[in-house]
Design a protein around this motif. Sequence first.
Motif, short mmCIF file in Angstrom:
data_model
loop_
_atom_site.label_atom_id
_atom_site.label_comp_id
_atom_site.label_asym_id
_atom_site.label_seq_id
_atom_site.Cartn_x
_atom_site.Cartn_y
_atom_site.Cartn_z
N HIS A 163 0.83 -1.21 0.00
CA HIS A 163 0.00 0.00 0.00
C HIS A 163 0.86 1.25 0.00
CE1 HIS A 163 0.56 0.21 4.50
NE2 HIS A 163 0.51 1.51 4.24
N THR A 164 0.27 2.35 -0.50
CA THR A 164 0.90 3.66 -0.38
C THR A 164 -0.20 4.66 -0.10
OG1 THR A 164 2.51 5.18 -1.35
CG2 THR A 164 0.80 4.33 -2.83
N ALA A 165 0.12 5.82 0.50
CA ALA A 165 -0.92 6.68 1.05
C ALA A 165 -1.85 5.75 1.83
CB ALA A 165 -1.61 7.47 -0.05
N SER A 166 -3.17 5.86 1.68
CA SER A 166 -4.04 4.86 2.31
C SER A 166 -4.78 4.05 1.27
CB SER A 166 -4.99 5.53 3.30
OG SER A 166 -4.32 5.78 4.53
N LEU A 167 -4.04 3.74 0.21
CA LEU A 167 -4.57 2.88 -0.87
C LEU A 167 -4.14 1.45 -0.55
CD1 LEU A 167 -3.51 5.27 -3.76
CD2 LEU A 167 -5.86 4.90 -2.94
N PHE A 168 -5.00 0.77 0.24
CA PHE A 168 -4.67 -0.58 0.72
C PHE A 168 -5.26 -1.62 -0.22
CE2 PHE A 168 -2.74 0.38 4.73
CZ PHE A 168 -3.24 1.63 5.05
N PRO A 169 -4.44 -2.65 -0.59
CA PRO A 169 -4.99 -3.70 -1.45
C PRO A 169 -6.20 -4.36 -0.78
CG PRO A 169 -2.77 -4.31 -0.67
CD PRO A 169 -3.05 -2.91 -0.19
N GLY A 170 -7.29 -4.50 -1.53
CA GLY A 170 -8.47 -5.21 -1.02
C GLY A 170 -9.39 -4.35 -0.18
N ALA A 171 -9.05 -3.10 0.06
CA ALA A 171 -9.91 -2.24 0.88
C ALA A 171 -11.02 -1.62 0.03
CB ALA A 171 -9.08 -1.15 1.56
N THR A 172 -12.00 -1.01 0.71
CA THR A 172 -13.13 -0.38 0.03
C THR A 172 -13.03 1.14 0.15
OG1 THR A 172 -14.52 -2.28 0.53
CG2 THR A 172 -15.66 -0.22 -0.04
N ALA A 173 -13.20 1.81 -0.97
CA ALA A 173 -13.18 3.28 -0.96
C ALA A 173 -14.61 3.80 -0.96
CB ALA A 173 -12.44 3.80 -2.19
N HIS A 174 -14.88 4.73 -0.06
CA HIS A 174 -16.18 5.40 -0.01
C HIS A 174 -15.99 6.77 -0.67
CE1 HIS A 174 -18.13 2.74 3.17
NE2 HIS A 174 -16.91 2.25 3.01
N LEU A 175 -16.63 6.95 -1.81
CA LEU A 175 -16.44 8.19 -2.56
C LEU A 175 -17.43 9.26 -2.10
CD1 LEU A 175 -15.90 6.63 -6.11
CD2 LEU A 175 -14.21 7.15 -4.34
N PRO A 176 -17.03 10.53 -2.16
CA PRO A 176 -17.91 11.61 -1.69
C PRO A 176 -19.32 11.56 -2.31
CG PRO A 176 -15.72 12.45 -2.08
CD PRO A 176 -15.71 11.02 -2.56
#
Length: 273
Positions: A163-176
């Motif tokens: 991962h870099t920044a908080s871009l974690f493999p397998g995680a879920t992004a909640h978009l605005p």
Amino acid sequence: MREAPTTDPHAGFPPPLPQTLVAEDSHALAEEAGRLLLSTIDEALTARGRARIILAGGETPRETYALVGEGLRAGSIPLEKLAWFFGDERWVNRTHPRSNEGMARDMLLRRIEAPENTIHSWDAGWGNPVECAGLYGRRVRELMGRPEDAPDLLILGLGADGHTASLFPGATAHLPGGARVPVSPALPGEAAAVEGAAERGWRLTLCPVFLRTSRCVVFLVAGADKAPALRRARSGESATPAAWIRGAATWFIATREAMGSEEPGYGREILHA
Ligand code: 6PG
């Protein structure tokens, strides 16, 4: 007038290959990184009269930030021409010991007495993380959304999971806008709240498409446990989030132990400090 969403500068043609600078140990890494960051800031001030800098969190940048602070103080740089942003943040307020902004303020921004209006905080830790990401994304788009306003310098770390920044493999992004999507290289927009990054709780992160608009990207990598992820990140392995971020120029500054037994690969320059 609403700014147009950030477009991917590398859409259609590959970014220049990254360069890797191997440092003997974490102290040598900080010295090399300090020099590169200061010269990049200088170039931006000369070319554009200002510098927009996105800082990394975690532990590895600490000593580098202290050296950059010394260099900026010694160089009597016009501090009002520098703008400071944070690539990601933990869902804590800036006084919390785990705050990335808190670390950067301790190690750099307070030491140079950076004017408060030049520090762009996520204001994390209260309210709603998705709304917080929306607000920060809007500010980042206003200040750095146009190609001519692109970030001059993006500093990133690397996790052992790639991962870099908080871009974690397998995680879920909640978009605005309300969408929930897997973290991916095509994550749209400027900022998102990230959930499901193992035990780390909510995270806030700038998104890959926006991060790829950066003029100079510098990864700081220390620790033997990072060697497999560093190999994948440098070789552009698509499942590794750190491989998704390339700028007009990209540097990996890594300790010898973080390089593991890496052999010079095709086209990827390895410089030894
Ligand atoms: C964070 C960071 C994260 C960090 C890596 C490396 O909030 O933790 O932004 O992406 O850069 O996890 O962390 P270390 O430098 O502590 O190894």
